[in-house]
Structure formats: structure tokens, C-alpha cells
Design a protein around this motif. Sequence first.
Motif, short mmCIF file in Angstrom:
data_model
loop_
_atom_site.label_atom_id
_atom_site.label_comp_id
_atom_site.label_asym_id
_atom_site.label_seq_id
_atom_site.Cartn_x
_atom_site.Cartn_y
_atom_site.Cartn_z
N LEU A 45 0.83 -1.21 0.00
CA LEU A 45 0.00 0.00 0.00
C LEU A 45 0.87 1.26 0.00
N LEU A 46 1.89 1.27 0.85
CA LEU A 46 2.74 2.46 0.92
C LEU A 46 3.45 2.72 -0.40
N ILE A 47 3.93 1.65 -1.05
CA ILE A 47 4.60 1.82 -2.34
C ILE A 47 3.62 2.37 -3.38
N SER A 48 2.38 1.88 -3.37
CA SER A 48 1.38 2.41 -4.30
C SER A 48 1.08 3.87 -4.02
N LEU A 49 0.96 4.20 -2.72
CA LEU A 49 0.65 5.59 -2.36
C LEU A 49 1.80 6.53 -2.73
N GLU A 50 3.03 6.05 -2.62
CA GLU A 50 4.18 6.88 -3.03
C GLU A 50 4.04 7.25 -4.51
N ALA A 51 3.67 6.27 -5.31
CA ALA A 51 3.57 6.51 -6.75
C ALA A 51 2.39 7.42 -7.09
N VAL A 52 1.27 7.16 -6.47
CA VAL A 52 0.05 7.92 -6.81
C VAL A 52 0.14 9.37 -6.31
N LEU A 53 0.69 9.54 -5.11
CA LEU A 53 0.67 10.86 -4.47
C LEU A 53 1.99 11.61 -4.59
N ASN A 54 2.98 10.96 -5.22
CA ASN A 54 4.30 11.58 -5.38
C ASN A 54 4.88 12.01 -4.04
N ILE A 55 4.89 11.07 -3.10
CA ILE A 55 5.47 11.31 -1.77
C ILE A 55 6.48 10.21 -1.49
N ARG A 56 7.23 10.37 -0.40
CA ARG A 56 8.20 9.35 0.02
C ARG A 56 8.00 9.06 1.50
N PHE A 57 7.91 7.79 1.83
CA PHE A 57 7.85 7.38 3.23
C PHE A 57 9.26 7.06 3.72
N GLU A 58 9.54 7.46 4.95
CA GLU A 58 10.83 7.16 5.57
C GLU A 58 10.79 5.76 6.18
N PRO A 59 11.98 5.13 6.38
CA PRO A 59 12.00 3.75 6.92
C PRO A 59 11.20 3.58 8.20
N GLU A 60 11.29 4.57 9.09
CA GLU A 60 10.58 4.44 10.37
C GLU A 60 9.08 4.65 10.24
N GLU A 61 8.63 5.04 9.04
CA GLU A 61 7.19 5.26 8.82
C GLU A 61 6.53 4.06 8.16
#
Lengths: 80, 138
Positions: A45-61
Motif C-alpha cells: 500500500l505504501l509503495i502504491s501511495l508513493e507513486a500515486v501521491l508523489n510522496i516518500r515514506f521514511e523507513p521508520e514510517e
Amino acid sequence: MVRAQVLEIIRNNLVEILDNDQLQVGEQTSANEVEDWDSLNHVRLLISLEAVLNIRFEPEETASAGNIGELIDLILTKRQ
Amino acid sequence: MSGLEFHHVGVGTVLFEAAIATYVDLGYKLVTSVDDEALDVRIAFLSGPSGPLLEIVSPLGPDGPLRALLKKQALPSPYHTCYATRDLLLSGEMLRSKGFLQLGPPRPAAALGNAPITYHYHHAIGLLELVENPRLGQ
């Protein structure tokens, strides 16, 4: 982008990942309440959201968020 | 891959001793075996006459990192590959640029001399582990 839009994006991605088009979620929904929303699918889910929303999650997130509302909070801080 | 050296294949199973015995029967030698309480897994490394090291990984507790795979009945099976690096941060950034998402901060791996490890997930290939300067069996 408002919370309702982010919620809808999260739901749409979860529908795809969990292969469940009947999925109903709200801000209070947590992963352990949704069948098959396990740690691996949360990462997907996080990888999909990164692509769709053009954001980056940090390792601790990348650990499962408490609920979808908290995930929306996190996303909105990245979209500011 | 730039700056990375293949280190091992990780095999997940709940039958820890039986998995080791089976690989020994196939000609592998047990290098080290530890219960890593911090990572909540039992770990054994085996070396064979050819090919990479094998890492046998079994859950210690009910909430360990293999829980999702066990629930999907995806084990026993190989489930990750591991690469050694001299610079965990630099290699992690390289993987990030190629679409991997790092899962959590670096953690020491007892079976590898407490060398720091990180896990990275890619939607097309699954889990990849990095270990910085591993010291097997120390």
C-alpha cells in the motif's frame, strides 16, 4: 488535497491490493480489522501511495499505522 | 549490482531443526545457529559445496517478522535474498532510487556478528536484505 480525497485514494489502492471491491473503510479503521491487510500488504500500500501521491515514506514510517486517519495525517504532512 | 556482493538466500520455515537436518543431508555444513531475540527469529547459516550461503529463518514468537508469510501459507520457501555492502546507507539510497522501500531502521543481526541489516521491499521482486560488513559465526 482534502482528507476525503486521501481516504478515497487509500481505499482504492487497498481494493486493488486486497482484491476486495466490497471493502469499506473509514478513518477509524485499522489494519488488524481488515482481512488480509497484513504487514506485507501494508508495504505494498505504501509503495502504491508513493507513486500515486508523489510522496516518500521514511523507513521508520513503514510500520503499520494505528489507523487510516493517522495514515492520512502522515500523508497530508508530506503534501504540504 | 554496484557495490553489492551476494551473501545468502533466506529460507523461511517453522521446522527449524528439520530444515537444517535436510540441508545437511544434502551436503551442506552448519556454520552457525542463534536465537536472535531482538529480531524475534531463530537463524542458522549453512554453507554448501557450491553456490551461496543459506539462511534458515524460523519464528521465535507469534508476532515475528514471518507472521504474514505464515498466515498466507507461503512457507516453507525461500523468501529473501541478501547482499553484503561496505556502506549500508549508500546502498540503501541506491535501492531507494530504484523503487525499493526500506522497512524500518538498521538493526544488528546476532548471527552476523551484530552487523547492521536493513530490509527493502520492491513490488516486483519482494524482499531484499542488506548487511554491512557481515562477520559470520562471530
